[in-house]
Design a protein around this motif. Structure first.
Motif, PDB file in Angstrom:
ATOM      1  N   PRO A  63       0.638  -0.926   0.381  1.00  0.00           N
ATOM      2  CA  PRO A  63      -0.091  -0.170  -0.251  1.00  0.00           C
ATOM      3  C   PRO A  63       0.534   1.552  -0.122  1.00  0.00           C
ATOM      4  CG  PRO A  63      -0.701  -2.181   1.401  1.00  0.00           C
ATOM      5  CD  PRO A  63       0.336  -1.817   0.969  1.00  0.00           C
ATOM      6  N   GLY A  64       0.458   2.027  -1.005  1.00  0.00           N
ATOM      7  CA  GLY A  64       1.013   3.732  -0.974  1.00  0.00           C
ATOM      8  C   GLY A  64      -0.058   4.697  -0.881  1.00  0.00           C
ATOM      9  N   LYS A  65       1.000   6.261  -1.081  1.00  0.00           N
ATOM     10  CA  LYS A  65       0.749   7.293  -0.642  1.00  0.00           C
ATOM     11  C   LYS A  65      -0.748   7.494  -1.866  1.00  0.00           C
ATOM     12  CE  LYS A  65       3.313   9.059   2.055  1.00  0.00           C
ATOM     13  NZ  LYS A  65       4.537  10.807   1.971  1.00  0.00           N
ATOM     14  N   GLY A  73      -1.878  -5.193 -11.812  1.00  0.00           N
ATOM     15  CA  GLY A  73      -3.265  -5.298 -11.039  1.00  0.00           C
ATOM     16  C   GLY A  73      -3.326  -4.605  -8.948  1.00  0.00           C
ATOM     17  N   SER A  74      -4.212  -4.695  -8.104  1.00  0.00           N
ATOM     18  CA  SER A  74      -4.190  -4.461  -6.712  1.00  0.00           C
ATOM     19  C   SER A  74      -3.234  -3.196  -7.060  1.00  0.00           C
ATOM     20  CB  SER A  74      -3.936  -5.630  -6.368  1.00  0.00           C
ATOM     21  OG  SER A  74      -3.922  -5.574  -5.040  1.00  0.00           O
ATOM     22  N   HIS A  75      -2.365  -3.084  -5.456  1.00  0.00           N
ATOM     23  CA  HIS A  75      -1.609  -2.264  -4.972  1.00  0.00           C
ATOM     24  C   HIS A  75      -0.518  -1.671  -5.829  1.00  0.00           C
ATOM     25  CE1 HIS A  75      -3.155  -1.991  -0.779  1.00  0.00           C
ATOM     26  NE2 HIS A  75      -3.282  -3.519  -1.144  1.00  0.00           N
ATOM     27  N   THR A  76       0.472  -2.580  -6.928  1.00  0.00           N
ATOM     28  CA  THR A  76       1.012  -2.475  -7.990  1.00  0.00           C
ATOM     29  C   THR A  76       0.517  -1.458  -9.228  1.00  0.00           C
ATOM     30  OG1 THR A  76       1.884  -4.225  -7.700  1.00  0.00           O
ATOM     31  CG2 THR A  76       2.158  -3.422 -10.085  1.00  0.00           C
ATOM     32  N   LEU A  77      -0.632  -1.603  -9.380  1.00  0.00           N
ATOM     33  CA  LEU A  77      -1.197  -0.417 -10.314  1.00  0.00           C
ATOM     34  C   LEU A  77      -1.680   0.681  -9.410  1.00  0.00           C
ATOM     35  CD1 LEU A  77      -2.528   0.275 -13.027  1.00  0.00           C
ATOM     36  CD2 LEU A  77      -4.710  -1.338 -12.137  1.00  0.00           C
ATOM     37  N   ALA A  78      -2.246   0.614  -8.283  1.00  0.00           N
ATOM     38  CA  ALA A  78      -3.043   1.507  -8.036  1.00  0.00           C
ATOM     39  C   ALA A  78      -1.219   2.706  -7.869  1.00  0.00           C
ATOM     40  CB  ALA A  78      -3.080   1.357  -6.918  1.00  0.00           C
ATOM     41  N   ASN A  79      -0.509   1.795  -6.991  1.00  0.00           N
ATOM     42  CA  ASN A  79       1.090   2.898  -6.876  1.00  0.00           C
ATOM     43  C   ASN A  79       1.771   3.054  -8.410  1.00  0.00           C
ATOM     44  OD1 ASN A  79       1.107   3.170  -4.085  1.00  0.00           O
ATOM     45  ND2 ASN A  79       2.385   0.081  -4.874  1.00  0.00           N
ATOM     46  N   ALA A  80       1.369   2.692  -9.017  1.00  0.00           N
ATOM     47  CA  ALA A  80       1.706   3.693 -10.550  1.00  0.00           C
ATOM     48  C   ALA A  80       1.469   4.264 -11.821  1.00  0.00           C
ATOM     49  CB  ALA A  80       2.088   2.545 -11.725  1.00  0.00           C
ATOM     50  N   CYS A  81       0.594   4.169 -10.858  1.00  0.00           N
ATOM     51  CA  CYS A  81      -1.213   5.745 -11.230  1.00  0.00           C
ATOM     52  C   CYS A  81       0.110   6.632 -10.155  1.00  0.00           C
ATOM     53  CB  CYS A  81      -2.471   5.070 -10.989  1.00  0.00           C
ATOM     54  SG  CYS A  81      -3.086   4.417 -12.138  1.00  0.00           S
ATOM     55  N   ALA A  82      -0.066   6.759  -9.296  1.00  0.00           N
ATOM     56  CA  ALA A  82       0.600   7.121  -8.628  1.00  0.00           C
ATOM     57  C   ALA A  82       1.273   8.087  -8.730  1.00  0.00           C
ATOM     58  CB  ALA A  82       0.733   7.010  -6.697  1.00  0.00           C
ATOM     59  N   ALA A  89      -6.615  11.205  -6.887  1.00  0.00           N
ATOM     60  CA  ALA A  89      -5.923  11.978  -6.801  1.00  0.00           C
ATOM     61  C   ALA A  89      -5.458  12.188  -8.416  1.00  0.00           C
ATOM     62  CB  ALA A  89      -4.612  11.637  -5.612  1.00  0.00           C
ATOM     63  N   PRO A  90      -4.556  10.652  -8.044  1.00  0.00           N
ATOM     64  CA  PRO A  90      -4.341  11.019 -10.093  1.00  0.00           C
ATOM     65  C   PRO A  90      -4.678  11.436 -11.039  1.00  0.00           C
ATOM     66  CG  PRO A  90      -3.070   9.153  -8.729  1.00  0.00           C
ATOM     67  CD  PRO A  90      -4.059   9.874  -8.242  1.00  0.00           C
ATOM     68  N   PHE A  91      -6.019  10.842 -11.705  1.00  0.00           N
ATOM     69  CA  PHE A  91      -6.250  11.999 -12.406  1.00  0.00           C
ATOM     70  C   PHE A  91      -6.894  12.650 -12.198  1.00  0.00           C
ATOM     71  CE2 PHE A  91      -7.786   7.024 -10.950  1.00  0.00           C
ATOM     72  CZ  PHE A  91      -7.020   6.471 -12.281  1.00  0.00           C
ATOM     73  N   ILE A  92      -7.327  13.451 -10.881  1.00  0.00           N
ATOM     74  CA  ILE A  92      -7.636  15.117 -11.629  1.00  0.00           C
ATOM     75  C   ILE A  92      -6.618  15.557 -11.000  1.00  0.00           C
ATOM     76  CG2 ILE A  92      -9.651  13.899 -10.593  1.00  0.00           C
ATOM     77  CD1 ILE A  92      -9.786  15.494  -7.590  1.00  0.00           C
ATOM     78  N   LEU A  93      -5.922  16.058 -10.928  1.00  0.00           N
ATOM     79  CA  LEU A  93      -4.784  16.337 -10.444  1.00  0.00           C
ATOM     80  C   LEU A  93      -3.551  16.454 -11.271  1.00  0.00           C
ATOM     81  CD1 LEU A  93      -4.762  16.125  -6.409  1.00  0.00           C
ATOM     82  CD2 LEU A  93      -5.534  18.286  -7.556  1.00  0.00           C
ATOM     83  N   ARG A  94      -3.439  15.012 -11.884  1.00  0.00           N
ATOM     84  CA  ARG A  94      -2.487  15.136 -12.855  1.00  0.00           C
ATOM     85  C   ARG A  94      -2.719  14.790 -14.004  1.00  0.00           C
ATOM     86  NH1 ARG A  94       1.894  11.805  -8.879  1.00  0.00           N
ATOM     87  NH2 ARG A  94       2.664  13.798  -7.572  1.00  0.00           N
ATOM     88  N   GLY A  95      -3.737  14.750 -14.154  1.00  0.00           N
ATOM     89  CA  GLY A  95      -4.544  14.248 -15.607  1.00  0.00           C
ATOM     90  C   GLY A  95      -3.849  13.291 -16.690  1.00  0.00           C
ATOM     91  N   MET A  96      -3.259  12.036 -15.312  1.00  0.00           N
ATOM     92  CA  MET A  96      -3.507  11.018 -15.930  1.00  0.00           C
ATOM     93  C   MET A  96      -4.258  10.019 -16.308  1.00  0.00           C
ATOM     94  SD  MET A  96      -3.280   8.016 -13.571  1.00  0.00           S
ATOM     95  CE  MET A  96      -2.744   6.712 -14.437  1.00  0.00           C
ATOM     96  N   LYS A  97      -4.302   9.100 -17.376  1.00  0.00           N
ATOM     97  CA  LYS A  97      -4.960   8.245 -17.833  1.00  0.00           C
ATOM     98  C   LYS A  97      -4.631   7.162 -17.649  1.00  0.00           C
ATOM     99  CE  LYS A  97      -5.190  11.436 -21.583  1.00  0.00           C
ATOM    100  NZ  LYS A  97      -3.513  12.659 -20.942  1.00  0.00           N
ATOM    101  N   LEU A  98      -6.600   6.185 -17.439  1.00  0.00           N
ATOM    102  CA  LEU A  98      -5.744   4.742 -17.003  1.00  0.00           C
ATOM    103  C   LEU A  98      -6.668   4.075 -18.260  1.00  0.00           C
ATOM    104  CD1 LEU A  98      -5.124   2.913 -15.367  1.00  0.00           C
ATOM    105  CD2 LEU A  98      -7.653   2.391 -13.854  1.00  0.00           C
TER     106      LEU A  98
END
Length: 331
Positions: free
Chosen positions: A209-211, A226-235, A259-268
């Motif tokens: 788990p990460g920030k 997937g799971s935490h790995t994907l979440a951290n990669a997005c972060a 947060a990564p989507f609306i503050l950095r505009g990253m795309k998943l």
């Protein structure tokens, strides 16, 4: 008569074996399938490993001939696109799950499911690529379609020593990207660098788990975990970066925030290889024939027979197999 891997489940008693079957049985089990092929090669993907070991409810209809991939020669067809002698490749469409699949010397499929083996590849090479490599190419195409170029920065590949990861590394390196490979098997670092990885990192850096927002690093990501790995990669993805998600080796959950989507505009972007439209399938296969170095493909591939598919399946699930496993159904 022909040989096939055959899965049965009666009163929760599961069995997997290589059986002799007849063509009348094949025809009765494949209603609506208008193309018959002599299968030459298949493969064992992660999903196949789950089916062959009954570790997950992959199979929807019993009994089942598994195998989500097949490549071979058309022997009979009533479909307008195909005629006897055509070389074809199949991936997905519920084959090996709801419809009899490719771990067999003979198969029957719907013509709309098939793609011509592209020039520059043979049937063995298409199965060395298989759904894993075809999925990797779909990820690469998605990254490029979003405008990602090598100058944008590093691309992370998770599950790097697996089939999707190995081919994604080879493809991205060929396209000029600096690729960072994440793996739990650091002993495979030399192998991953031989495929084109510039750096190898321990998956532990991503799997806990990460920030919600972390230091920006990745311009793009190919994730099969997937799971935490994907979440951290997005972060950790840069502003306007792109993440492609195509697997769930760590889990189906996605413990992330917006947060990564609306503050950095990253795309998943989700990558669905199973029901992918024909035009995109053909684009992916043609790109694989053009971009994938056959020497690197050979370096990540080993070959087994039908019985070997049963043996290798639990090893794939346990993460003991690197790269790709081709099944020579006539060996």
């Amino acid at each position: 008569m022909f040989k096939a891997v055959y899965l049965t489940k009666d009163d929760n008693e599961f069995a997997a074996s290589v059986r002799d079957l007849d063509e009348a049985r094949l025809e009765s089990a494949t209603p609506g399938c208008d193309v018959a092929i002599d299968v030459e090669y298949s493969t064992v993907n992660y999903k196949d490993g789950l089916a062959l070991t009954n570790k997950s409810p992959i199979v929807r209809t019993w009994p089942m001939v598994p195998g989500i991939d097949a490549a071979g020669t058309v022997t009979a067809s009533t479909h307008a696109r195909w005629r006897r002698g055509d070389k074809v490749v199949l991936n997905g469409w519920g084959v090996g799950e709801s419809y009899w699949g490719g771990l067999s010397q003979k198969a029957r499929f719907r013509g709309d499911w098939l793609v011509a083996v592209p020039g520059g590849l043979d049937t063995r090479q298409t199965m060395a690529i298989g759904t894993a490599g075809y999925t990797a190419m779909l990820c690469c195409l998605a990254l490029q379609d979003q405008g990602l170029v090598p100058a944008a920065g590093e691309v992370l590949v998770t599950g790097a020593s697996g089939g999707v990861g190995s081919i994604a590394i080879a493809l991205l390196a060929k396209l000029g990207f600096r690729v960072v490979a994440s793996t739990g098997k650091l002993a495979e670092a030399d192998y991953l660098k031989s495929l084109g990885a510039a750096e190898v990192v321990d998956r532990k850096e991503l799997s806990a788990p990460g920030k919600p927002l972390q230091k920006e690093r990745w311009a793009g990501v190919v994730d099969s975990v997937g799971s935490h790995t994907l979440a951290n990669a997005c972060a950790q993805t840069r502003a306007e970066g792109v993440v492609t998600a195509c697997g769930l080796a760590q889990g189906m959950d996605f413990p992330a925030t917006v947060a990564p989507f609306i503050l950095r505009g990253m795309k998943l972007l989700g990558i669905n290889s199973v029901m992918c439209p024909l035009a995109l399938r053909e684009r992916a296969w043609n790109a694989l024939a053009r971009e994938l170095d056959p020497t690197r493909l050979d370096a990540m591939t080993r070959e087994v027979g039908l019985a070997g598919a049963l043996t290798v399946a639990p090893d794939i699930l346990a993460g003991k197999v690197r790269g790709r496993t081709v099944v020579n159904v006539n060996a």
